[in-house]
Write a protein that holds these residues in place. Structure first.
Motif, mmCIF file in Angstrom:
data_model
loop_
_atom_site.group_PDB
_atom_site.id
_atom_site.type_symbol
_atom_site.label_atom_id
_atom_site.label_comp_id
_atom_site.label_asym_id
_atom_site.label_seq_id
_atom_site.Cartn_x
_atom_site.Cartn_y
_atom_site.Cartn_z
ATOM 1 N N SER A 217 1.248 -1.352 -2.195
ATOM 2 C CA SER A 217 2.426 -0.916 -1.441
ATOM 3 C C SER A 217 2.040 -0.480 -0.037
ATOM 4 O O SER A 217 2.742 -0.769 0.935
ATOM 5 C CB SER A 217 3.140 0.215 -2.181
ATOM 6 N N MET A 218 0.896 0.195 0.087
ATOM 7 C CA MET A 218 0.425 0.592 1.404
ATOM 8 C C MET A 218 0.059 -0.634 2.241
ATOM 9 O O MET A 218 0.369 -0.703 3.436
ATOM 10 C CB MET A 218 -0.786 1.506 1.264
ATOM 11 N N MET A 219 -0.596 -1.610 1.618
ATOM 12 C CA MET A 219 -0.955 -2.833 2.334
ATOM 13 C C MET A 219 0.276 -3.550 2.864
ATOM 14 O O MET A 219 0.329 -3.963 4.028
ATOM 15 C CB MET A 219 -1.730 -3.773 1.409
ATOM 16 N N LEU A 220 1.289 -3.715 2.012
ATOM 17 C CA LEU A 220 2.490 -4.424 2.427
ATOM 18 C C LEU A 220 3.224 -3.689 3.544
ATOM 19 O O LEU A 220 3.720 -4.313 4.489
ATOM 20 C CB LEU A 220 3.420 -4.610 1.221
ATOM 21 N N LEU A 221 3.281 -2.374 3.437
ATOM 22 C CA LEU A 221 3.946 -1.604 4.490
ATOM 23 C C LEU A 221 3.236 -1.760 5.825
ATOM 24 O O LEU A 221 3.861 -2.006 6.860
ATOM 25 C CB LEU A 221 3.999 -0.126 4.098
ATOM 26 N N VAL A 222 1.920 -1.628 5.810
ATOM 27 C CA VAL A 222 1.146 -1.701 7.053
ATOM 28 C C VAL A 222 1.186 -3.100 7.640
ATOM 29 O O VAL A 222 1.354 -3.289 8.850
ATOM 30 C CB VAL A 222 -0.302 -1.245 6.807
ATOM 31 N N GLU A 223 1.058 -4.125 6.789
ATOM 32 C CA GLU A 223 0.954 -5.489 7.285
ATOM 33 C C GLU A 223 2.298 -6.090 7.714
ATOM 34 O O GLU A 223 2.313 -7.117 8.383
ATOM 35 C CB GLU A 223 0.286 -6.366 6.224
ATOM 36 N N TRP A 224 3.395 -5.434 7.332
ATOM 37 C CA TRP A 224 4.704 -5.918 7.772
ATOM 38 C C TRP A 224 5.346 -4.974 8.796
ATOM 39 O O TRP A 224 6.548 -5.088 9.066
ATOM 40 C CB TRP A 224 5.649 -6.077 6.585
ATOM 41 N N THR A 225 4.569 -4.061 9.359
ATOM 42 C CA THR A 225 5.106 -3.098 10.319
ATOM 43 C C THR A 225 4.398 -3.242 11.659
ATOM 44 O O THR A 225 3.176 -3.418 11.708
ATOM 45 C CB THR A 225 4.930 -1.653 9.795
ATOM 46 N N THR A 226 5.145 -3.163 12.729
ATOM 47 C CA THR A 226 4.556 -3.263 14.065
ATOM 48 C C THR A 226 3.755 -2.011 14.386
ATOM 49 O O THR A 226 3.898 -0.968 13.737
ATOM 50 C CB THR A 226 5.647 -3.452 15.125
ATOM 51 N N THR A 227 2.940 -2.118 15.428
ATOM 52 C CA THR A 227 2.041 -1.021 15.771
ATOM 53 C C THR A 227 2.792 0.269 16.076
ATOM 54 O O THR A 227 2.419 1.349 15.626
ATOM 55 C CB THR A 227 1.181 -1.420 16.984
ATOM 56 N N ARG A 228 3.874 0.165 16.835
ATOM 57 C CA ARG A 228 4.609 1.358 17.251
ATOM 58 C C ARG A 228 5.208 2.115 16.074
ATOM 59 O O ARG A 228 5.271 3.336 16.073
ATOM 60 C CB ARG A 228 5.730 0.974 18.214
ATOM 61 N N ARG A 229 5.654 1.377 15.075
ATOM 62 C CA ARG A 229 6.370 1.992 13.956
ATOM 63 C C ARG A 229 5.474 2.265 12.755
ATOM 64 O O ARG A 229 5.937 2.803 11.763
ATOM 65 C CB ARG A 229 7.526 1.087 13.519
ATOM 66 N N ARG A 230 4.209 1.902 12.844
ATOM 67 C CA ARG A 230 3.330 2.033 11.678
ATOM 68 C C ARG A 230 3.175 3.485 11.251
ATOM 69 O O ARG A 230 3.281 3.821 10.059
ATOM 70 C CB ARG A 230 1.963 1.433 11.982
ATOM 71 N N ALA A 231 2.904 4.371 12.210
ATOM 72 C CA ALA A 231 2.706 5.784 11.878
ATOM 73 C C ALA A 231 3.975 6.380 11.261
ATOM 74 O O ALA A 231 3.911 7.143 10.287
ATOM 75 C CB ALA A 231 2.295 6.568 13.114
ATOM 76 N N THR A 232 5.127 5.998 11.803
ATOM 77 C CA THR A 232 6.394 6.497 11.268
ATOM 78 C C THR A 232 6.611 6.016 9.846
ATOM 79 O O THR A 232 7.041 6.777 8.964
ATOM 80 C CB THR A 232 7.569 6.034 12.150
ATOM 81 N N THR A 233 6.294 4.741 9.607
ATOM 82 C CA THR A 233 6.474 4.172 8.273
ATOM 83 C C THR A 233 5.604 4.869 7.246
ATOM 84 O O THR A 233 6.066 5.231 6.150
ATOM 85 C CB THR A 233 6.147 2.668 8.295
ATOM 86 N N ILE A 234 4.338 5.079 7.567
ATOM 87 C CA ILE A 234 3.430 5.744 6.636
ATOM 88 C C ILE A 234 3.850 7.192 6.421
ATOM 89 O O ILE A 234 3.732 7.735 5.308
ATOM 90 C CB ILE A 234 1.983 5.668 7.161
ATOM 91 N N THR A 235 4.349 7.834 7.470
ATOM 92 C CA THR A 235 4.832 9.209 7.331
ATOM 93 C C THR A 235 6.021 9.280 6.377
ATOM 94 O O THR A 235 6.114 10.190 5.537
ATOM 95 C CB THR A 235 5.237 9.778 8.700
#
Length: 445
Positions: A217-235
């Motif tokens: 789930s972490m891999m899919l979130l990171v690999e489908w998220t742009t750089t700007r929004r990555r930190a927000t998504t993981i948060t």
């Protein structure tokens, strides 16, 4: 880092990413339930030895009516260290002299006592049933409770390694779906465990499946998220975990039987297994492993969901292969996990993160799980090594915080697709051109 540009052409962050986060909301909330449930399902209720005068109707028939339960408890159970009834010892014979306030009663310590050979009686006022009360994990067997938690954490450790390798071989989506099914089936089967050892073995298998869910789930979130929004998504995902930890207490307050609680936490994973099938496979992974056509289809699918239908025309197989040429060539070089130690920049980061976790993501997860495995064992040492726990829990966090100073800042940088990307970042940072790295590698943002 070319995939970041391809993802931006597919709409960057939009409806698809929101639906993806919503889909992964459910496992993110439920996983803390499985990890922390033994705080309730393995709670240790108040207990004492089973004794005939209190727990056998035939023996009670010969007792004078003037004697109440408190008197019978006094003559049957010696006081413990806290002056409450001893939880692990009983008198071999009733000590009636202890009821005589004027007599010279024999000190209870001089009377013959014995372990709870006939079992225990538990207080069910807080929990109607726990694994401790069901399988008598008290007194000489209380260490088995820590063994259960250690086995669970061992399952997380082994699962991190196992699923990390398989996710690179067979894809993130397949491993996520299988892990959800594994957790659903085995966790539900736990309620039918006839003894503690079967229960602990099933918990081990559940934990290995939980690792697969966490990892993919972490891999899919990171690999489908742009750089700007990555930190927000993981948060956001981290907040889901915290929400699960908070609501677990509410659920355990309502459900006081451990088997019912286990069922309530397990059944939703069947629904999660079905829901997970709509998620697209990681296009980054598909391209790198030599499946560009399938990767392109997934990018087109994401573009349509995000409302960028024109991207289906501009994103062609030629554009994709040209952009990812370096990454595909790097995959053909057959890199292994040993690169984490053979390449200097990776070696430094991996060693620091391994110590911090005691996120190759599966390898670092394994480091964190190793610490979790050791934790319950350390908690069993205060009686023999009283200073071990405070030294480990006090010194290690301080040392880890110092090591953090040696990790580079990654804010605003796209994911590195190759080792060469890491080397380029290191070179630019050494020359003081960190801003140039951000600009040249993230122009699309």
């Amino acid at each position: 880092m070319a995939f970041a540009e391809l993802l931006d052409r597919a709409g960057g962050v939009g409806l698809f990413q929101a639906l993806q986060i919503f889909t992964l909301f459910f496992p993110s909330v439920l996983i803390p339930y499985l990890m922390l449930m033994e705080n309730f399902s393995a709670a240790v209720p108040s207990h004492r030895c089973w004794v005939p005068l209190l727990d056998n109707s035939t023996a009670q028939a010969g007792v004078p009516a003037a004697l109440g339960p408190k008197d019978l408890l006094t003559v049957s159970i010696p006081p413990g260290p806290n002056h409450e009834p001893h939880q692990c010892r009983r008198f071999r014979q009733p000590q009636w002299q202890l009821l005589d306030p004027n007599g010279t009663a024999t000190n209870w310590s001089e009377a013959a006592t014995e372990p709870c050979v006939d079992g225990w009686v538990y207080d069910h006022s807080t929990f109607t049933s726990t694994i401790v009360s069901e399988w008598d994990l008290v007194c000489d067997h209380k260490g088995l409770k820590s063994v259960s938690q250690t086995l669970y954490m061992t399952g997380l450790l082994i699962g991190s390694i196992f699923w990390g390798v398989l996710a690179d071989q067979f894809g993130r989506k397949w491993i996520l779906s299988w892990s959800c099914l594994q957790v659903a089936l085995i966790s539900t089967s736990t309620i039918f465990a006839s003894n503690f050892y079967i229960y602990a073995g099933l918990r081990f298998l559940v934990a290995s499946g939980v690792s697969g869910i966490l990892l993919t789930s972490m891999m899919l979130l990171v690999e489908w998220t742009t750089t700007r929004r990555r930190a927000t998504t993981i948060t956001i995902q981290g907040c889901f975990y915290s929400l699960g930890q908070m609501t677990l207490g509410i659920l355990a307050f309502i459900v006081r039987d451990w088997r019912t609680l286990q069922m309530a936490m397990s059944m939703p994973f069947f629904a999660i297994f079905l829901i997970s099938w709509w998620l697209p496979e990681s296009a980054r992974w598909l391209i790198v492993v030599g499946k560009p056509e399938q990767g392109l289809r997934e990018l087109h699918k994401v573009a349509r969901i995000n409302g960028h239908k024109e991207a289906t025309k501009s994103l062609t197989i030629e554009v994709l292969m040209t952009s990812m040429k370096e990454e595909v060539a790097s995959k053909k070089a057959h890199r292994s996990v040993l690169e984490l130690f053979l390449v200097p920049i990776l070696r430094n980061r991996s060693c620091i993160m391994f110590i911090l976790w005691m996120t190759a993501d599966g390898f670092l997860h394994s480091g964190g799980r190793l610490g979790s495995v050791i934790g319950p064992l350390i908690a069993m040492t205060p009686q023999s090594l009283s200073l071990l726990s405070p030294i480990i829990y006090g010194v290690l966090p301080v040392a880890s915080s110092i090591l953090l100073l040696f990790l580079p800042e990654t804010q605003g940088l796209p994911l590195s697709d190759t080792i060469q990307d890491l080397e380029n970042q290191k070179s630019a940072a050494a020359k003081g051109n960190w801003r140039e790295v951000v600009v040249t590698e993230s122009t699309s943002f």
